[in-house]
Design an enzyme around this catalytic site. Structure first.
Site, PDB file in Angstrom:
ATOM      1  NE  ARG A  10       5.813   0.466   6.509  1.00 28.68           N
ATOM      2  CZ  ARG A  10       5.066   0.260   5.785  1.00 28.68           C
ATOM      3  NH1 ARG A  10       4.069   1.026   5.170  1.00 28.68           N
ATOM      4  NH2 ARG A  10       5.072  -0.815   4.836  1.00 28.68           N
ATOM      5  CB  VAL A  11      -0.835  -0.006   8.688  1.00 29.81           C
ATOM      6  CG1 VAL A  11      -0.778  -1.468   9.474  1.00 29.81           C
ATOM      7  CG2 VAL A  11      -1.161   1.050   9.739  1.00 29.81           C
ATOM      8  CB  SER A  12       0.212   1.892   3.571  1.00 34.93           C
ATOM      9  OG  SER A  12       1.273   1.167   3.320  1.00 34.93           O
ATOM     10  CB  THR A  13      -4.611   3.123   4.311  1.00 37.11           C
ATOM     11  OG1 THR A  13      -4.848   1.678   4.817  1.00 37.11           O
ATOM     12  CG2 THR A  13      -4.089   3.031   2.997  1.00 37.11           C
ATOM     13  CD  GLN A  16      -2.879  -1.003   5.185  1.00 33.44           C
ATOM     14  OE1 GLN A  16      -1.820  -0.419   5.563  1.00 33.44           O
ATOM     15  NE2 GLN A  16      -2.557  -2.089   3.925  1.00 33.44           N
TER      16      GLN A  16
END
Length: 187
Positions: A10-13, A16
């Site tokens: 899971r990455v936020s942006t 990334q």
């Protein structure tokens, strides 16, 4: 029978690169979500839960990337107890197996630590902002409307113009309209 090794990232942006989270692991399949840690809508995690079978092991960097016990443990408890799926963290030495007596308490412990860690981050952030305000370094967000335009907005609102029309006319949200109106009524 040995199951598959499945990765979850899971990455936020969008910019990334989540693949570094699972560097060095040999995996059969990887599921990647691009969402904030507080976002509960994670379609790839949902797909992973459908995909995982008895004997599979799901790898991630750390379950503490979520925002609390319920979000950390939700994937764990959504796996059917009939499927003995393992959840492992590449930052931790322990693995948790659904269907074994020690698995669920370990998952709950990880969730509790995630929630505690998030509370510490928020506390440090509040302390940092308070110190920056004392130094005069933290001014907050720049006002969108000039004082003249804010006075005009308040005058139009007093004349009965609907808040949604004001928001559209000034290019701001309705909540921001209400904030300006509250400021206008202060002595």
């Amino acid at each position: 029978m040995a199951g598959q090794r499945i990765g979850y990232v899971r990455v936020s942006t969008l910019d990334q690169n989540g693949q570094r989270q699972l560097d060095g692991l040999v995996l059969d399949r990887v599921f990647t979500d691009r969402a904030s840690g507080r976002d509960t809508d994670r379609p790839e995690l949902t797909e992973l839960l459908r995909f995982a079978r008895d004997g599979d092991t799901v790898w991630c960097t750390a379950w503490t990337g979520s925002r609390g016990t319920s979000m950390t443990c939700a994937p764990w408890f959504n796996v059917s107890p009939a499927r003995a799926c393992g959840w492992s963290s590449s930052r931790s030495t322990c693995s948790y197996w659904r269907g074994l007596p020690h698995g669920e308490p370990h998952a709950l412990r990880h969730g509790a630590f995630a929630e505690f860690e998030r509370a510490l981050i928020r506390e440090r952030q509040r302390e940092g902002i308070a110190l920056a305000k004392q130094r005069g370094a933290y001014k907050g967000r720049k006002k969108i409307l000039t004082p003249e335009r804010a006075a005009e907005l308040a005058q139009r609102a007093a004349g009965g113009v609907p808040k949604s029309v004001l928001a559209r006319d000034y290019g701001i949200s309705r909540e921001t309209v209400y904030q300006y109106l509250r400021l206008a009524t202060l002595p």
